[in-house]
Design a protein around this motif. Structure first.
Motif, PDB file in Angstrom:
ATOM      1  N   VAL A 274      39.618  40.054  23.265  1.00  0.00           N
ATOM      2  CA  VAL A 274      38.581  41.025  23.607  1.00  0.00           C
ATOM      3  C   VAL A 274      38.567  42.176  22.600  1.00  0.00           C
ATOM      4  O   VAL A 274      39.594  42.795  22.332  1.00  0.00           O
ATOM      5  N   ALA A 275      37.401  42.435  22.041  1.00  0.00           N
ATOM      6  CA  ALA A 275      37.220  43.620  21.191  1.00  0.00           C
ATOM      7  C   ALA A 275      36.558  44.736  21.984  1.00  0.00           C
ATOM      8  O   ALA A 275      36.937  45.896  21.862  1.00  0.00           O
ATOM      9  N   VAL A 276      35.551  44.383  22.793  1.00  0.00           N
ATOM     10  CA  VAL A 276      34.864  45.349  23.648  1.00  0.00           C
ATOM     11  C   VAL A 276      34.764  44.746  25.045  1.00  0.00           C
ATOM     12  O   VAL A 276      34.200  43.665  25.218  1.00  0.00           O
ATOM     13  N   LEU A 277      35.315  45.448  26.023  1.00  0.00           N
ATOM     14  CA  LEU A 277      35.279  44.989  27.412  1.00  0.00           C
ATOM     15  C   LEU A 277      34.136  45.694  28.140  1.00  0.00           C
ATOM     16  O   LEU A 277      34.035  46.919  28.113  1.00  0.00           O
ATOM     17  N   HIS A 278      33.288  44.905  28.787  1.00  0.00           N
ATOM     18  CA  HIS A 278      32.073  45.413  29.434  1.00  0.00           C
ATOM     19  C   HIS A 278      32.234  45.316  30.953  1.00  0.00           C
ATOM     20  O   HIS A 278      32.319  44.218  31.505  1.00  0.00           O
ATOM     21  N   TYR A 279      32.250  46.483  31.606  1.00  0.00           N
ATOM     22  CA  TYR A 279      32.444  46.535  33.049  1.00  0.00           C
ATOM     23  C   TYR A 279      31.104  46.440  33.770  1.00  0.00           C
ATOM     24  O   TYR A 279      30.571  47.431  34.282  1.00  0.00           O
ATOM     25  N   ILE A 280      30.569  45.226  33.807  1.00  0.00           N
ATOM     26  CA  ILE A 280      29.299  45.013  34.480  1.00  0.00           C
ATOM     27  C   ILE A 280      29.483  45.132  36.000  1.00  0.00           C
ATOM     28  O   ILE A 280      30.583  45.040  36.527  1.00  0.00           O
ATOM     29  N   VAL A 281      28.369  45.345  36.701  1.00  0.00           N
ATOM     30  CA  VAL A 281      28.307  45.428  38.165  1.00  0.00           C
ATOM     31  C   VAL A 281      29.176  46.596  38.651  1.00  0.00           C
ATOM     32  O   VAL A 281      28.905  47.739  38.312  1.00  0.00           O
ATOM     33  N   GLU A 282      30.249  46.353  39.423  1.00  0.00           N
ATOM     34  CA  GLU A 282      31.054  47.468  39.930  1.00  0.00           C
ATOM     35  C   GLU A 282      31.704  48.236  38.783  1.00  0.00           C
ATOM     36  O   GLU A 282      32.256  47.633  37.869  1.00  0.00           O
ATOM     37  N   LYS A 283      31.623  49.560  38.865  1.00  0.00           N
ATOM     38  CA  LYS A 283      32.245  50.407  37.853  1.00  0.00           C
ATOM     39  C   LYS A 283      33.608  50.867  38.370  1.00  0.00           C
ATOM     40  O   LYS A 283      33.708  51.371  39.497  1.00  0.00           O
ATOM     41  N   PRO A 284      34.655  50.733  37.578  1.00  0.00           N
ATOM     42  CA  PRO A 284      35.997  51.068  38.058  1.00  0.00           C
ATOM     43  C   PRO A 284      36.121  52.484  38.594  1.00  0.00           C
ATOM     44  O   PRO A 284      36.869  52.725  39.550  1.00  0.00           O
ATOM     45  N   VAL A 289      38.378  47.985  43.893  1.00  0.00           N
ATOM     46  CA  VAL A 289      38.214  46.643  44.446  1.00  0.00           C
ATOM     47  C   VAL A 289      39.521  46.209  45.098  1.00  0.00           C
ATOM     48  O   VAL A 289      40.597  46.702  44.746  1.00  0.00           O
ATOM     49  N   PRO A 290      39.469  45.297  46.061  1.00  0.00           N
ATOM     50  CA  PRO A 290      40.715  44.818  46.688  1.00  0.00           C
ATOM     51  C   PRO A 290      41.630  44.176  45.662  1.00  0.00           C
ATOM     52  O   PRO A 290      41.177  43.626  44.662  1.00  0.00           O
ATOM     53  N   SER A 291      42.924  44.223  45.928  1.00  0.00           N
ATOM     54  CA  SER A 291      43.890  43.627  44.996  1.00  0.00           C
ATOM     55  C   SER A 291      43.678  42.128  44.855  1.00  0.00           C
ATOM     56  O   SER A 291      44.090  41.528  43.861  1.00  0.00           O
ATOM     57  N   SER A 292      43.009  41.519  45.835  1.00  0.00           N
ATOM     58  CA  SER A 292      42.724  40.090  45.781  1.00  0.00           C
ATOM     59  C   SER A 292      41.493  39.765  44.943  1.00  0.00           C
ATOM     60  O   SER A 292      41.216  38.597  44.669  1.00  0.00           O
ATOM     61  N   SER A 293      40.765  40.785  44.515  1.00  0.00           N
ATOM     62  CA  SER A 293      39.545  40.568  43.737  1.00  0.00           C
ATOM     63  C   SER A 293      39.870  39.946  42.385  1.00  0.00           C
ATOM     64  O   SER A 293      40.881  40.263  41.753  1.00  0.00           O
ATOM     65  N   ARG A 294      38.981  39.075  41.926  1.00  0.00           N
ATOM     66  CA  ARG A 294      39.158  38.467  40.611  1.00  0.00           C
ATOM     67  C   ARG A 294      38.989  39.493  39.488  1.00  0.00           C
ATOM     68  O   ARG A 294      39.353  39.225  38.342  1.00  0.00           O
ATOM     69  N   ASP A 295      38.447  40.670  39.817  1.00  0.00           N
ATOM     70  CA  ASP A 295      38.264  41.722  38.819  1.00  0.00           C
ATOM     71  C   ASP A 295      39.331  42.808  38.902  1.00  0.00           C
ATOM     72  O   ASP A 295      39.267  43.792  38.157  1.00  0.00           O
ATOM     73  N   ALA A 296      40.298  42.660  39.782  1.00  0.00           N
ATOM     74  CA  ALA A 296      41.297  43.712  39.975  1.00  0.00           C
ATOM     75  C   ALA A 296      42.090  43.991  38.700  1.00  0.00           C
ATOM     76  O   ALA A 296      42.396  45.148  38.390  1.00  0.00           O
ATOM     77  N   GLU A 297      42.422  42.948  37.940  1.00  0.00           N
ATOM     78  CA  GLU A 297      43.227  43.151  36.731  1.00  0.00           C
ATOM     79  C   GLU A 297      42.480  43.979  35.697  1.00  0.00           C
ATOM     80  O   GLU A 297      43.029  44.929  35.126  1.00  0.00           O
ATOM     81  N   THR A 298      41.220  43.639  35.430  1.00  0.00           N
ATOM     82  CA  THR A 298      40.467  44.409  34.435  1.00  0.00           C
ATOM     83  C   THR A 298      40.186  45.820  34.938  1.00  0.00           C
ATOM     84  O   THR A 298      40.121  46.763  34.138  1.00  0.00           O
ATOM     85  N   GLN A 299      40.030  45.989  36.256  1.00  0.00           N
ATOM     86  CA  GLN A 299      39.880  47.336  36.808  1.00  0.00           C
ATOM     87  C   GLN A 299      41.143  48.157  36.523  1.00  0.00           C
ATOM     88  O   GLN A 299      41.066  49.334  36.180  1.00  0.00           O
ATOM     89  N   ARG A 300      42.295  47.525  36.712  1.00  0.00           N
ATOM     90  CA  ARG A 300      43.555  48.241  36.446  1.00  0.00           C
ATOM     91  C   ARG A 300      43.630  48.665  34.989  1.00  0.00           C
ATOM     92  O   ARG A 300      44.148  49.740  34.668  1.00  0.00           O
ATOM     93  N   TRP A 301      43.144  47.863  34.070  1.00  0.00           N
ATOM     94  CA  TRP A 301      43.149  48.248  32.656  1.00  0.00           C
ATOM     95  C   TRP A 301      42.354  49.532  32.453  1.00  0.00           C
ATOM     96  O   TRP A 301      42.761  50.407  31.691  1.00  0.00           O
TER      97      TRP A 301
END
Length: 336
Positions: A274-284, A289-301
Motif C-alpha cells: 500500500v502506498a496510499v490507503l483510502h478509508y472509504i465509507v466509515e471514517k475512522p 467499528v467492532p473488533s470483529s469487523s473486517r475493517d478493524a485492523e485498518t481502522q487501528r492503523w
C-alpha cells in the motif's frame, strides 16, 4: 535548486467542505510529511468550511484556496448525502498555475512516497489524459445501486490478481469490459488547463447522464475521459476493503513465508504494498467499528497514526495549542 524549480510547479490537491473531514485532512498532511514528500498540499475550501480552522492549516504549511461549490444545474439522485459536494473537487482542473497535480481525497493516509506521480513523464500519455485507479466492482456488501455486471469476475482487480506483473488491466483491454472503464476518483493525476476544466463543467451542466450517476465525480470523469485515462497500480489508491475483497493483492510473503501488509510489507518486500490507503465509507475518526469487523485492523492503523501525529504536535510549540481543539473533532473511545 528546489523540486519546484527543477520540474515546474506541481502539488497535491484536496477538497475540504466541512469540519467533519478536518481530522482526515490533518492525518493526510502528517503522513505525507512522514514519507518526505517534496511537494506542497493545496486545500480547496468552500464557504461551508469554518474559517476558524484556517489558521491551523496555515501553521502546518498548507496552502488554502477558497472556492465556490460546483454543482449540476438540474435535479440529481445521490446514493449518499456526503456526495453532494464531490463535484467541487474537480476545480483542481482549473489550477492553471500548476503544471501537474495529484488530486487526493482527504480520507486517505500515505504509507510511502508517491512523488513519482508528479515527476514521471510517462504517467500521462498527454496533457489531456488523466491517470487513476480502477473502481473495485465486486460489490461485496450487495448494494442495490451497482449495475448487474458489477461482480468479481468483471473486476479489474480480479484481473490484477492473476497478472501481478502487468498494469491493472493494460490499456489494450479497457474496452473489453464496461467495468474496466470505471475509475475511482480518490486519487487522480492530471494536468490543469482551461480547456479541460471547461469540458468538465460543460458535461456537468449539459449531459443527461448526470442526474443518474451513482458516484458523481468519478462517474463524470469516466465519461469525460473515456479512452483517455491510464490505469495506476492498486497500491496508489488502496481502498480499505481490498484487504478482504482482494487479499491476493494486499498481502505478500516475507522471507520466512509470513503474510505481511501495510508499512511492514513496504519495508520487507521492496515497497510493493500500500502506498496510499483510502478509508472509504466509515471514517475512522467518526465511527469506531467492532473488533470483529473486517475493517478493524485498518481502522487501528489510522488511530495509531493519529496519536503519533498528536504526540509530535505536543512537542512543537507552534502546534501544541491545537491538540485539544482537534481532539474534539474525533469520536471518543478506543478502536479495539
Amino acid at each position: 535548486m528546489t523540486a519546484q524549480t527543477q520540474t515546474g510547479r506541481r502539488a497535491y490537491v484536496t477538497l475540504l467542505t466541512n469540519a467533519r473531514y478536518l481530522p482526515g485532512l490533518l492525518l493526510l498532511d502528517h503522513t505525507m510529511k512522514e514519507v518526505n514528500t517534496r511537494y506542497p498540499l493545496v486545500v480547496l475550501t468552500t464557504p461551508s468550511f469554518p474559517s476558524e480552522h484556517l489558521d491551523l492549516l496555515e501553521t502546518l504549511g498548507m496552502e488554502t484556496r477558497r472556492i465556490e461549490l460546483l454543482e449540476p444545474k438540474g435535479e440529481v439522485t445521490l446514493i449518499a448525502e456526503r456526495f453532494k459536494d464531490t463535484w467541487s473537487k474537480l476545480q483542481a482542473f482549473a489550477l492553471e498555475d500548476y503544471e501537474r497535480v495529484v488530486l487526493l481525497d482527504c480520507d486517505m493516509t500515505v504509507f510511502s512516497n508517491i512523488d513519482s506521480l508528479l515527476e514521471d513523464p510517462d504517467i500521462l500519455p498527454s496533457s489531456d489524459w488523466i491517470a487513476a485507479n480502477h473502481s473495485c466492482v465486486c460489490n461485496p456488501l450487495n448494494q442495490d445501486w451497482y449495475e448487474p455486471d458489477c461482480k468479481p469476475e468483471n473486476c479489474a482487480y480480479t484481473y490484477s490478481q492473476s497478472h501481478p506483473h502487468s498494469p491493472p488491466p493494460p490499456l489494450s483491454l479497457l474496452s473489453t469490459k464496461r467495468t474496466y472503464t470505471l475509475l475511482n476518483s480518490g486519487l487522480v493525476v492530471l494536468s490543469p488547463s482551461p480547456s479541460l476544466y471547461h469540458r468538465i463543467v460543460n458535461h456537468l451542466h449539459t449531459s443527461p447522464t448526470i442526474a443518474s450517476m451513482a458516484l458523481p465525480d468519478q462517474d463524470l470523469l469516466a465519461e469525460v475521459f473515456e479512452g483517455r485515462w491510464k490505469p495506476l497500480s492498486w497500491r496508489f489508491n488502496a481502498i480499505k476493503t481490498l484487504r478482504w475483497v482482494h487479499p491476493e493483492l494486499w498481502f505478500s510473503k516475507d522471507g520466512e513465508g509470513k503474510n505481511v501488509e501495510g508499512r511492514e510489507r513496504n519495508e520487507k518486500c521492496g515497497g510493493d504494498g500500500v502506498a496510499v490507503l483510502h478509508y472509504i465509507v466509515e471514517k475512522p475518526w467518526l465511527d469506531l467499528v467492532p473488533s470483529s469487523s473486517r475493517d478493524a485492523e485498518t481502522q487501528r492503523w489510522w488511530w495509531s497514526d493519529w496519536h503519533s501525529m498528536l504526540d509530535s504536535w505536543r512537542a512543537d510549540p507552534r502546534l501544541e495549542g491545537y491538540v485539544e481543539r482537534v481532539g474534539g473533532l474525533v469520536v471518543q473511545g478506543r478502536q479495539e
